[in-house]
Design a protein around this motif. Structure first.
Motif, PDB file in Angstrom:
ATOM      1  N   TYR A 108       0.848  -1.187   0.000  1.00 42.41           N
ATOM      2  CA  TYR A 108       0.000   0.000   0.000  1.00 42.41           C
ATOM      3  C   TYR A 108       0.885   1.239   0.000  1.00 42.41           C
ATOM      4  CZ  TYR A 108      -3.551  -3.343   1.461  1.00 42.41           C
ATOM      5  OH  TYR A 108      -4.395  -4.430   1.531  1.00 42.41           O
ATOM      6  N   ARG A 109       0.688   2.107  -0.963  1.00 40.39           N
ATOM      7  CA  ARG A 109       1.441   3.352  -1.037  1.00 40.39           C
ATOM      8  C   ARG A 109       0.503   4.513  -0.697  1.00 40.39           C
ATOM      9  NH1 ARG A 109       6.305   2.186  -3.481  1.00 40.39           N
ATOM     10  NH2 ARG A 109       6.340   0.545  -5.062  1.00 40.39           N
ATOM     11  N   PRO A 110       0.863   5.367   0.249  1.00 42.14           N
ATOM     12  CA  PRO A 110       0.009   6.518   0.603  1.00 42.14           C
ATOM     13  C   PRO A 110       0.110   7.591  -0.463  1.00 42.14           C
ATOM     14  CG  PRO A 110       2.051   6.625   1.814  1.00 42.14           C
ATOM     15  CD  PRO A 110       2.083   5.315   1.064  1.00 42.14           C
ATOM     16  N   GLU A 111      -0.831   8.499  -0.454  1.00 42.14           N
ATOM     17  CA  GLU A 111      -0.815   9.581  -1.431  1.00 42.14           C
ATOM     18  C   GLU A 111       0.388  10.492  -1.224  1.00 42.14           C
ATOM     19  OE1 GLU A 111      -4.556  11.547  -1.152  1.00 42.14           O
ATOM     20  OE2 GLU A 111      -5.696   9.846  -1.950  1.00 42.14           O
ATOM     21  N   ARG A 112       0.792  10.677   0.032  1.00 41.29           N
ATOM     22  CA  ARG A 112       1.951  11.512   0.334  1.00 41.29           C
ATOM     23  C   ARG A 112       2.938  10.689   1.169  1.00 41.29           C
ATOM     24  NH1 ARG A 112      -0.981  17.251   2.069  1.00 41.29           N
ATOM     25  NH2 ARG A 112      -2.066  17.606   0.067  1.00 41.29           N
ATOM     26  N   PRO A 113       3.730   9.844   0.531  1.00 47.71           N
ATOM     27  CA  PRO A 113       4.623   8.950   1.270  1.00 47.71           C
ATOM     28  C   PRO A 113       5.700   9.683   2.057  1.00 47.71           C
ATOM     29  CG  PRO A 113       5.135   8.911  -1.067  1.00 47.71           C
ATOM     30  CD  PRO A 113       3.869   9.691  -0.933  1.00 47.71           C
ATOM     31  N   SER A 114       5.950   9.205   3.261  1.00 49.27           N
ATOM     32  CA  SER A 114       6.954   9.806   4.134  1.00 49.27           C
ATOM     33  C   SER A 114       8.350   9.279   3.856  1.00 49.27           C
ATOM     34  CB  SER A 114       6.600   9.513   5.595  1.00 49.27           C
ATOM     35  OG  SER A 114       6.643   8.111   5.841  1.00 49.27           O
ATOM     36  N   LEU A 131      -3.232  -6.297  10.536  1.00 48.21           N
ATOM     37  CA  LEU A 131      -2.593  -5.157  11.201  1.00 48.21           C
ATOM     38  C   LEU A 131      -2.745  -3.845  10.434  1.00 48.21           C
ATOM     39  CD1 LEU A 131       0.737  -6.715  12.564  1.00 48.21           C
ATOM     40  CD2 LEU A 131      -1.412  -6.304  13.770  1.00 48.21           C
ATOM     41  N   LEU A 132      -3.518  -3.844   9.365  1.00 47.25           N
ATOM     42  CA  LEU A 132      -3.684  -2.607   8.592  1.00 47.25           C
ATOM     43  C   LEU A 132      -4.308  -1.475   9.402  1.00 47.25           C
ATOM     44  CD1 LEU A 132      -4.774  -3.949   5.095  1.00 47.25           C
ATOM     45  CD2 LEU A 132      -2.541  -3.054   5.765  1.00 47.25           C
ATOM     46  N   PRO A 133      -5.354  -1.721  10.215  1.00 40.90           N
ATOM     47  CA  PRO A 133      -5.910  -0.606  11.006  1.00 40.90           C
ATOM     48  C   PRO A 133      -4.881   0.006  11.948  1.00 40.90           C
ATOM     49  CG  PRO A 133      -7.431  -2.455  10.950  1.00 40.90           C
ATOM     50  CD  PRO A 133      -6.148  -2.957  10.384  1.00 40.90           C
ATOM     51  N   LEU A 134      -4.093  -0.822  12.610  1.00 41.23           N
ATOM     52  CA  LEU A 134      -3.061  -0.326  13.514  1.00 41.23           C
ATOM     53  C   LEU A 134      -2.023   0.488  12.745  1.00 41.23           C
ATOM     54  CD1 LEU A 134      -1.618  -0.271  16.283  1.00 41.23           C
ATOM     55  CD2 LEU A 134      -0.499  -2.407  15.622  1.00 41.23           C
ATOM     56  N   ALA A 135      -1.569  -0.035  11.615  1.00 39.56           N
ATOM     57  CA  ALA A 135      -0.549   0.664  10.823  1.00 39.56           C
ATOM     58  C   ALA A 135      -1.054   1.999  10.304  1.00 39.56           C
ATOM     59  CB  ALA A 135      -0.110  -0.214   9.655  1.00 39.56           C
ATOM     60  N   GLN A 136      -2.301   2.054   9.864  1.00 39.88           N
ATOM     61  CA  GLN A 136      -2.869   3.292   9.367  1.00 39.88           C
ATOM     62  C   GLN A 136      -2.960   4.342  10.460  1.00 39.88           C
ATOM     63  OE1 GLN A 136      -3.375   4.670   6.690  1.00 39.88           O
ATOM     64  NE2 GLN A 136      -5.063   6.126   6.821  1.00 39.88           N
ATOM     65  N   GLN A 137      -3.206   3.890  11.685  1.00 44.55           N
ATOM     66  CA  GLN A 137      -3.322   4.822  12.806  1.00 44.55           C
ATOM     67  C   GLN A 137      -1.963   5.372  13.220  1.00 44.55           C
ATOM     68  OE1 GLN A 137      -5.563   3.358  16.124  1.00 44.55           O
ATOM     69  NE2 GLN A 137      -5.012   5.049  17.459  1.00 44.55           N
ATOM     70  N   ILE A 138      -0.938   4.520  13.264  1.00 49.58           N
ATOM     71  CA  ILE A 138       0.353   4.953  13.798  1.00 49.58           C
ATOM     72  C   ILE A 138       1.256   5.592  12.756  1.00 49.58           C
ATOM     73  CG2 ILE A 138       0.293   3.199  15.606  1.00 49.58           C
ATOM     74  CD1 ILE A 138       2.198   1.517  13.985  1.00 49.58           C
ATOM     75  N   ALA A 139       1.036   5.268  11.468  1.00 50.01           N
ATOM     76  CA  ALA A 139       1.916   5.802  10.421  1.00 50.01           C
ATOM     77  C   ALA A 139       1.134   5.979   9.128  1.00 50.01           C
ATOM     78  CB  ALA A 139       3.108   4.872  10.205  1.00 50.01           C
ATOM     79  N   PRO A 140       0.234   6.969   9.077  1.00 49.76           N
ATOM     80  CA  PRO A 140      -0.651   7.135   7.910  1.00 49.76           C
ATOM     81  C   PRO A 140       0.072   7.453   6.617  1.00 49.76           C
ATOM     82  CG  PRO A 140      -0.806   9.024   9.386  1.00 49.76           C
ATOM     83  CD  PRO A 140      -0.028   7.978  10.119  1.00 49.76           C
ATOM     84  N   ASN A 141       1.309   7.917   6.679  1.00 56.05           N
ATOM     85  CA  ASN A 141       2.030   8.270   5.463  1.00 56.05           C
ATOM     86  C   ASN A 141       3.156   7.300   5.117  1.00 56.05           C
ATOM     87  OD1 ASN A 141       0.532  10.684   4.922  1.00 56.05           O
ATOM     88  ND2 ASN A 141       1.661  11.696   6.555  1.00 56.05           N
ATOM     89  N   ALA A 142       3.156   6.148   5.753  1.00 55.42           N
ATOM     90  CA  ALA A 142       4.176   5.146   5.470  1.00 55.42           C
ATOM     91  C   ALA A 142       3.683   4.180   4.397  1.00 55.42           C
ATOM     92  CB  ALA A 142       4.535   4.365   6.730  1.00 55.42           C
ATOM     93  N   THR A 143       4.604   3.653   3.619  1.00 56.40           N
ATOM     94  CA  THR A 143       4.291   2.567   2.696  1.00 56.40           C
ATOM     95  C   THR A 143       4.151   1.294   3.525  1.00 56.40           C
ATOM     96  OG1 THR A 143       5.489   3.582   0.869  1.00 56.40           O
ATOM     97  CG2 THR A 143       5.144   1.197   0.758  1.00 56.40           C
TER      98      THR A 143
END
Length: 307
Positions: A108-114, A131-143
């Motif tokens: 998954y690549r975010p629109e604005r990758p960090s 673990l996608l919900p956890l990852a989205q919460q802690i690092a929304p701009n990470a691949t």
């Protein structure tokens, strides 16, 4: 901002079918749908109806590789190309999927990758969506590279075969750690991410595989958050982990595994790793305190990297 992320994670959890308290328990999620049809071993698929939100595609299986008192273990090979998922950033396009890498996975690549990449390893009975919900919460701009364990034992997806809840097949651990190391190096080249800027987030069985991987392939894991983990190697090798950083979070009310967390911390620290450990008022499942601790730890690691 934190509230926004929490609501986003909750919505995603509902979409993915993650019910109950916290994000996931060791044998919760979609495990019930993953019954292995042993009568059609070669080229077979999981029997029964599998919710699309749980797996998304049928997974191919090879012949059973281990038989024992605990039942039959099978190795999950690759899956068909996953459909695009818009719920977490922007999913990788079908042209970028590399099924030959050996593990079922989604990128998954975010629109604005960090520039940061998280590799997600689920617990027993989970899959690449757990673990996608956890990852989205802690690092929304990470691949996000979300991977599924290859072993299916007694109908439960795992990262290696277990003998009892606290004893594990040593040969299987080493074999799967070796295979995952090959996968990681190939995936980093295929998808263009830097393993030196990659953080592993493992839960329970997945966290245990990350810890074993760190010792068996030193230098591959630079940062890892190990949630509800324990040492699984009976004879851990001596390894140079001086450059590695670990966050270990145990649940005080996790009756089976909490007692083993200090032993894991000692193994990692004895080999030179920098370890931050927390014992929180929780059971084996994950909750908001885990998200807070991992998020703060990641933010601190990012600050150090920038300096």
């Amino acid at each position: 901002m934190a509230t926004k992320h929490r609501w986003g994670a909750l919505a995603l959890a509902i979409m993915l079918g993650l019910t109950g308290s916290g994000y996931a328990a060791e044998n919760s999620g979609c495990a019930a749908a993953k019954k292995v049809d042993r009568s059609e071993a070669l080229g077979s698929t999981f029997e029964g109806e599998i919710p699309a939100a749980c797996i998304g595609n049928e997974a191919k299986l090879v012949l059973p590789r281990v038989r024992g008192k605990r039942g039959v273990s099978t190795v999950v090979k690759d899956a068909a190309k996953p459909k695009q998922e818009n719920s977490v950033g922007v999913a990788v396009s079908g042209k970028e999927i590399h099924p030959e890498l050996g593990f079922v996975h989604r990128l998954y690549r975010p629109e604005r990758p960090s520039g940061e990449t998280l590799v997600l390893l689920h617990g027993s009975g989970g899959d690449e969506s757990t673990l996608l919900p956890l990852a989205q919460q802690i690092a929304p701009n990470a691949t996000l590279l979300a991977v599924r364990g290859r072993v299916v034992q007694d109908g439960v997806t795992r990262w290696y075969r277990r003998v009892t809840p606290v004893r594990f097949d040593q040969n299987d651990i080493r074999a799967e750690a070796d295979a995952f190391a090959i996968f990681l190096r190939a995936a980093s080249k295929a998808y263009g991410f830097d393993l030196m800027r990659t953080t592993f987030v493992g839960y329970s069985n997945g966290a245990n595989l990350v810890a074993a991987l760190s010792l068996l392939h030193p230098g591959l894991v630079q940062r890892a958050a190990l949630l509800r983990s324990m040492p699984v190697l009976d004879k851990p090798p001596v390894a140079d982990l001086a450059a590695a950083n670990f966050l270990v979070v145990a649940g005080k009310n996790d009756g089976l595994y909490a007692r083993y967390a200090p032993a894991l911390e000692k193994v990692l620290a004895r080999n030179g790793a920098h370890v931050i450990a927390h014992m929180i008022p929780a059971g084996h499942g994950l909750d908001d305190e885990d998200a807070r601790l991992v998020g703060e730890w990641l933010a601190g690691a990012a600050t150090v990297s920038m300096k």
